[in-house]
Structure formats: structure tokens, C-alpha cells
Design an enzyme around this catalytic site. Structure first.
Site, PDB file in Angstrom:
ATOM      1  N   CYS A   8      56.199  59.528  49.075  1.00 21.89           N
ATOM      2  CA  CYS A   8      57.437  59.686  49.023  1.00 21.89           C
ATOM      3  C   CYS A   8      58.476  58.548  49.386  1.00 21.89           C
ATOM      4  CB  CYS A   8      56.618  59.620  51.099  1.00 21.89           C
ATOM      5  SG  CYS A   8      55.604  60.870  50.691  1.00 21.89           S
ATOM      6  N   GLU A  33      53.797  53.281  43.521  1.00 25.40           N
ATOM      7  CA  GLU A  33      54.935  52.628  44.235  1.00 25.40           C
ATOM      8  C   GLU A  33      54.917  51.795  45.529  1.00 25.40           C
ATOM      9  OE1 GLU A  33      53.937  56.506  47.577  1.00 25.40           O
ATOM     10  OE2 GLU A  33      55.614  56.121  47.879  1.00 25.40           O
ATOM     11  N   ASN A  42      58.683  65.315  45.203  1.00 28.23           N
ATOM     12  CA  ASN A  42      57.720  64.487  45.571  1.00 28.23           C
ATOM     13  C   ASN A  42      56.289  65.455  45.574  1.00 28.23           C
ATOM     14  OD1 ASN A  42      55.287  62.580  45.429  1.00 28.23           O
ATOM     15  ND2 ASN A  42      55.841  62.155  47.017  1.00 28.23           N
ATOM     16  N   GLU A  43      56.308  64.914  46.715  1.00 27.08           N
ATOM     17  CA  GLU A  43      55.760  66.493  47.332  1.00 27.08           C
ATOM     18  C   GLU A  43      56.396  67.126  48.184  1.00 27.08           C
ATOM     19  OE1 GLU A  43      52.704  64.092  50.225  1.00 27.08           O
ATOM     20  OE2 GLU A  43      51.697  63.723  48.590  1.00 27.08           O
TER      21      GLU A  43
HETATM   22  O1  AHR Z   1      50.217  57.737  48.184  1.00 24.69           O
HETATM   23  C1  AHR Z   1      50.716  57.497  49.204  1.00 24.69           C
HETATM   24  C2  AHR Z   1      51.405  58.198  49.573  1.00 24.69           C
HETATM   25  O2  AHR Z   1      50.495  59.587  49.530  1.00 24.69           O
HETATM   26  C3  AHR Z   1      52.383  59.379  48.683  1.00 24.69           C
HETATM   27  O3  AHR Z   1      53.504  58.366  48.969  1.00 24.69           O
HETATM   28  C4  AHR Z   1      52.573  60.798  49.468  1.00 24.69           C
HETATM   29  O4  AHR Z   1      53.313  61.521  47.986  1.00 24.69           O
HETATM   30  C5  AHR Z   1      51.725  60.959  49.250  1.00 24.69           C
HETATM   31  O5  AHR Z   1      51.400  61.550  50.506  1.00 24.69           O
END
Ligand code: AHR
Length: 666
Positions: free
Chosen positions: A245, A50, A376-377
Site C-alpha cells: 500500500c 515494503e 498495487n491493490e
Molecule cells: O502486506 C501488508 C499490506 O497488505 C500491503 O501493504 C497491502 O498491499 C496489503 O493490503
């Protein structure tokens, strides 16, 4: 009197020694080699990328100029006017509406040259320059008038020493690209780039770029070779990208749109990085996404390191910790179409619309992408509604594409008792995505005590992807979190549990991957770097050892007399696999005790008698120890050979250690 005291101490010492031997009297470990179990998925251990902590711009992406085309919200961020005695001039920011993807450029008007007029770029917390290395300087310039004849380019150290110099001559009127090569004669992690303009008149500039020539595989729009090497060394099964995220965006306008990240790097659409403003305690106002490392480069990277590409795409929901903005269901079609187009970009032949764009970028062969994450989440019924639309369209066109569904974040068990993970699993049991992604950001203690997390998990149609996890020594994303040996060791204990459940868990990765020593927002991270150096944390070596020693088939392990560590867990955590290619049994053992544990090991159904086994040990005398730029290999695997004499053999697992035993078998 004195003699009596010495005697007393001796008695105490001897009783202590006896006690230790009694408590840890030879645990029995029996590995059943006679019945190899399920296949260990080749994707069992992978990596999560990321753009957080300067992971892409300022990190893996080797560009050294920050804000190279003036598209930050503050167009001059990272830049400074150079204005020496006797000079006068002005810099204007202009916008070319005919280039909506990358509209801004600078107009520089110089009235008097004096001792010099120009501009300077500060890089990403400085520019890392290495003695003997060469750098490629690039600039787009045009609309030249007056007697402006050229540019003098200088890389200047913190002590104002010129580390490299170059020149561009004969600037023409029309927009053109100019390049020159700079050879460095000194090292500085925090140099700056100065551009001096010769003559007076007017000059427009854009896309000012500086790359080291020794990028990974020497590619022009390339990646930092040392960082890619650390990834390649892990031999990861997959590469998850681009997050995290960052996929979702603070709001939908800031979501990650893959189509903005391909094609000519000078024509990619800039975006603010959500980690720019996410944490009040770590504001990073100079954090943007140039997308120079975009989808094409991600696919290429995955191919280079033989990892399966795993894109995670936006699904019409902005980050639910931020705005949680939603695309109405009747407007979701373009988002779904983006996903279909992405699959065509990755896998389509060169005569398809998106396959042709990939081919034109230099890769006529498809990337053979096999899986895609929808969101993602994400959580809530809104997610299920949107997931269904994506799944329907993707499966209709690409029935073999494996879908990855989310279970929210690790924080989606709310104080009111609402448990999003359970809710989502209840839906996934009906919808049956091939893979379900779970995240764990918890204390080291949790990882140790829950190494059996998946032992009794319901088995169904979906496999589990532990898609983000890391021990948080202080609290989730606390700036005081460490990459201590304790965190890494307890993660290793957890990973033996993932491996023991290889029938269910087919993928896993630590998160986040990269952290810039000065520009991080989140810690811990797997790999740390500054502008010149990089190192793997203790957690990195745990991940690497599991990945390099994954094996191909699971072996059942029976244990007896393992001492207790605390009332919730044992002191020794073990998993075992067979490497059918090498003909070796692999035993992974994590000893969390502060003393060594000598064990008797028996390979049921096979014998290693007379063979030479290898033990790879990762350990540290201190649970608080960490690797660092100053001591990058303080915690580092050590290998030794062991002569095996009988059909059973004994091995002493050192205190606080992860041991990989590779035993050749018949
Ligand atoms: O790894 C950091 C963050 O943690 C990521 O962006 C997210 O998916 C999670 O909440």
C-alpha cells in the site's frame, strides 16, 4: 483385580496401535520421472519488500539516526536538547527555500557552555551498538560564529556508560560535511547519540547521520548486513518493491514517487509513512520515509542477491482503503511518464537522461529490469482505464517489458456480493497483461483446505503472481496474529498447490517481509529483528526451503491411500520437480497429521537404487511453537541422508512436518 486392569489397558493399547497402522497403511506415491512437465519459473519463489513495521528506516536501511535532517512534521521528533548546569542556549528550526527537496536545518545558539550544551538523538527505539564495531558519524555544519570550535560525539548506553566517543574540530563558516569514526567498546541495543558543542556562538547543522561501518558489502549509504544475508540465503527469484500500500499513499500527495528517492541521500524528498497512522491500535508517529533506501538501492539489492527487480508503481490512484483519490484521466500523463522514465533509469544506456543519473550514482551498466507492476491493490473500472494508458505507453516504447496487473486486495469481494476479483479477471482476459497479481490474507485453515486453489483455474494469456499471502491466525492484520508453526505448515501445504500449478503460477511471495520487534504495525511477518539481532520465522524456513529446492521441471505425482485429515483435505500434500542441473528428483511433502505417515515412493521411469538421498525436515512437536529472538532456531530445517535400496523405497514423513526429499536419479 490389578492384573485384569493391566491386561485391559494392554489390550486397549495394542488395539490403538493396530488402528493407527490400519488407518495409515502405506500410502503409495508415484512420481513420474519419465515425462518431465513444464519449466518451473526461475522466479517461482521471491520476496516482497515494503517499508512497513520499520522495514526500511529503522530496519533494512542501516542509518541509526532518526529524523536525520529534521524533515518530520515535528522537526525535533527523535531529538532532545542537552542542557547541563550553567549552560544556556536555544535551538531554532530554519527553512532554506533554495533547497526545496530537503529544506529544514537547525540553528543552534549557545550563550553559555556551562557543563555542556548540545543535542541527542534517540534512534529507532534506541540505537543498536555492538562491542568492537566501528561507526561512521556524519554531519553537515556551517554558519559558525563566536568561538565554537568543534563537536564531541558520544554513543551512550542505557546505563549512561560511554560506548564510543569521537571529535570534530575546526568547524568552518561555510556549509561543509564533517565525519569521524567511532569505535565501540560495549554493546547496547538501545544506546543514544549525544552531540556536545564546544564554545559559544552560533552553528547551523543538517543531515546528522550514523552508520555502522559493516553494512552489507561495506557500502556507505548501506543496508543492515544481517538482514540482507537472511534475504540472500533464500536465493529469491525476484524482489518486489517498494510495496504494498505504501506505493499508493494515503492520498496522492503521499504516494511513492521514485524520482524523490534517488540521487544524493541528503537531497531525497521525505514522506510520511502511511503506516504511521494507519492502525489506531498501533500508532507510530515517528514513522517517516527518508528514502535513503530508494530505487537505486533497491535495484542494487536485487542485483546483489541475484533476484529479478520488480518495481510496483503508483498508477494515479491513492489507496482505495484510504482516500481513493484519483488523478483525472486528462492529467495522467506525468504519472505515465514517470513509469517510462523509471524503465530508462533501470535499463537505459548511460547516454540517456535517466540512465546517466543511474550511471552517475555508480552503476553504468543497466539493471536489466524485465517487469513492472501497474498499481498495487487497485480495483474498479477506474483502474482499468488507468491501466490501459500505462500499458499503451509502456508497450509502445518497451514492447518486451512484462506488465503486472492487480486484482484488488484480498478484501475486494464486498458484502453486497460485488466481486472485484472476478470483474478484474474478466478485464484481464481481454487486455492480457503478462502477469496478474493475487493476494491472500486468510486463516491457516483456508490455506490448508485451498491448496488446490489453482487446480481448475482458467488458463489464458496471463500467468498468476501470488504477490502477497500469509496465514492470519486470528484475523487480517490482527495484532494478536502469530508466526506459529501451524501457520507456516499450512502455507507449505498451499505452496505445494502453487508448485503443482507451475504452468499457471510463475511467481509467489509471502508478505510482509520484515517486522521490528518493538515498532511493528502488522503481523505476522517473515523476518523479525531488533536493533542488533534478527531471525527467520518458521514461515521464513518454509519459503526458503521451497526456494532452494524449486527444481527446474514439474513432475506429475499420483497418490493412493493418502489418509484424510478432515473431510475437506488429505493429510499429506505433495508436489515434485526435477532439478536437471543436479540430476535429482525433489519431492516436497507436507504432513499435517499429528502422527507420522510411512509411504511407499516409486519413481516411475527412473531408479534411485543404491543412491544416497537427502531428506530436509522442518517440523515442531507443537503447532503453536514460534521462533523468537530468544529461540531463533526453535523451528529449523534438519538434514539427514537416506540410503535407497530398491527401485521403490519407503519413507516416513514425520508428524506436522514439511519434508524435502532430494533423490539422485539416472
Ligand atoms: O502486506 C501488508 C499490506 O497488505 C500491503 O501493504 C497491502 O498491499 C496489503 O493490503
Amino acid at each position: 483385580m490389578k492384573i485384569i486392569r493391566i491386561r485391559k489397558s494392554l489390550v486397549i493399547l495394542i488395539s490403538l496401535l493396530t488402528l493407527t497402522t490400519l488407518v495409515y497403511s502405506a500410502p503409495q506415491i508415484t512420481v513420474d520421472v519419465s515425462k518431465p512437465g513444464v519449466q518451473i519459473s526461475p522466479t517461482m519463489y521471491g520476496i516482497f519488500f515494503e517499508d512497513i513495521n520499520f522495514g526500511a528506516d529503522g530496519g533494512l536501511y542501516a542509518e541509526l539516526v532518526k529524523n536525520r535532517s529534521f524533515e518530520f512534521d515535528r522537526p525535533m521528533r527523535g531529538w532532545q536538547e542537552l542542557h547541563l548546569a550553567g549552560s544556556s542556549g536555544r535551538i531554532f528550526v530554519l527553512r532554506d527555500e533554495n533547497r526545496p527537496r530537503n529544506p529544514r536545518f537547525l540553528r543552534i545558539r549557545i550563550e553559555k557552555t556551562g557543563d555542556g550544551f548540545g543535542l541527542s538523538n534517540e534512534g529507532f527505539r534506541g540505537i543498536g551498538i555492538r562491542d568492537g564495531a566501528s561507526y561512521r558519524f556524519h554531519i553537515d555544519a556551517g554558519n559558525v560564529s563566536g568561538n565554537i570550535s568543534g563537536l564531541r560525539i558520544k554513543l551512550v548506553g542505557q546505563d549512561n556508560r560511554i560506548l564510543a566517543a569521537g571529535q570534530i574540530k575546526n568547524l568552518g563558516n561555510d556549509w561543509q560535511t564533517y565525519e569521524c569514526e567511532l569505535a565501540a567498546n560495549g554493546t547496547d541495543p538501545k544506546a543514544k547519540l549525544n552531540i556536545w558543542i564546544e564554545g559559544t556562538g552560533q552553528l547551523d547543522i543538517d543531515m546528522v547521520s550514523l552508520f555502522p561501518k559493516d553494512t552489507w558489502k561495506g557500502r556507505e549509504n548501506g543496508l543492515r548486513a544481517d538482514l540482507v544475508q537472511l534475504l540472500a540465503d533464500m536465493k529469491p527469484g525476484f524482489l518486489r518493491f517498494p510495496g504494498g500500500c505504501i506505493v499508493e499513499g494515503f492520498d496522492l500527495s503521499q504516494r511513492y514517487q521514485w524520482k524523490n528517492t534517488i540521487g544524493d541521500p541528503g537531497e531525497r524528498v521525505w514522506n510520511i509513512n502511511r503506516w504511521n497512522f494507519e492502525f489506531k491500535h498501533r500508532p507510530t508517529p515517528d514513522y517517516y520515509q527518508s528514502y535513503g533506501l530508494g530505487y537505486y538501492e533497491f535495484f542494487l539489492l536485487a542485483e546483489d542477491i541475484s533476484a529479478e527487480p520488480m518495481p510496483i508503481i503508483t498508477c494515479g490512484m491513492a489507496c482505495q482503503f484510504n482516500t481513493a483519490e484519483l488523478v483525472p484521466m486528462d492529467q495522467l500523463a506525468p504519472y505515465v511518464q514517470d513509469a517510462l522514465d523509471l524503465i530508462e533509469f533501470a535499463n537505459g544506456t548511460a547516454d540517456t537522461k535517466w540512465g546517466k543519473i543511474r550511471a552517475d550514482m555508480g552503476h553504468p551498466a543497466p539493471f536489466n529490469m524485465k517487469m513492472i507492476g501497474i498499481g498495487n491493490e487497485q480495483w474498479g473500472p477506474q483502474y482499468i482505464d488507468r491501466y490501459k494508458e500505462f500499458a499503451k505507453a509502456i508497450k509502445a516504447k518497451y514492447p518486451d517489458m512484462k506488465l503486472i496487473a492487480a486484482t484488488g486486495s484480498d478484501a475486494t469481494i464486498f458484502p453486497n456480493g460485488q466481486n472485484e476479483v472476478d470483474y478484474l479477471w474478466s478485464q484481464w482476459r481481454i487486455l492480457k497483461p503478462e502477469i496478474v497479481d493475487e493476494h491472500f490474507y486468510r486463516s491457516p485453515k483456508w490455506f490448508l483446505e485451498n491448496n488446490n486453489w489453482y487446480d481448475n483455474y482458467e488458463r489464458g494469456a496471463s500467468k498468476v503472481f501470488v504477490g502477497e499471502y500469509a496465514s492470519q491466525s486470528v484475523g487480517v492484520a490482527s495484532p494478536d496474529n502469530s508466526n506459529s508453526w501451524k501457520c507456516a505448515l499450512y502455507e507449505a501445504a498451499f505452496m505445494t498447490g502453487l508448485e503443482r500449478n507451475a504452468d499457471l503460477v510463475t511467481m509467489s511471495c509471502y508478505a510482509p517481509l520484515f517486522g521490528h520487534e518493538e515498532a511493528w504495525q502488522w503481523r505476522p511477518n517473515l523476518i523479525w529483528f531488533d536493533n542488533l539481532s534478527s531471525y527467520g520465522s518458521a514461515n521464513y524456513y518454509v519459503q526458503k526451503l521451497f526456494s532452494l529446492n524449486a527444481g527446474t521441471r514439474l513432475l506429475a505425482v499420483n497418490t493412493k491411500d493418502i489418509p484424510n485429515f478432515n473431510d475437506k483435505t488429505k493429510a499429506l500434500h505433495i508436489s515434485s520437480t526435477l532439478d536437471e542441473t543436479a540430476g535429482e528428483v525433489i519431492i516436497k511433502a507436507v504432513n499435517v497429521n499429528e502422527t507420522a505417515i510411512k509411504s511407499d515412493i516409486n519413481l516411475k521411469g527412473s531408479s534411485a537404487s543404491g543412491k544416497t538421498a537427502t531428506a530436509i525436515v522442518l517440523s515442531s512437536p507443537s503447532l503453536d511453537a514460534e521462533n523468537s529472538l530468544a529461540e531463533p532456531t526453535k523451528i529449523f530445517p534438519v538434514e539427514q541422508s537416506i540410503q535407497i535400496k530398491g527401485s521403490a523405497f519407503s519413507y516416513e514423513f514425520p508428524a506436522h512436518s514439511l519434508t524435502i526429499l532430494r533423490v539422485p536419479v539416472k
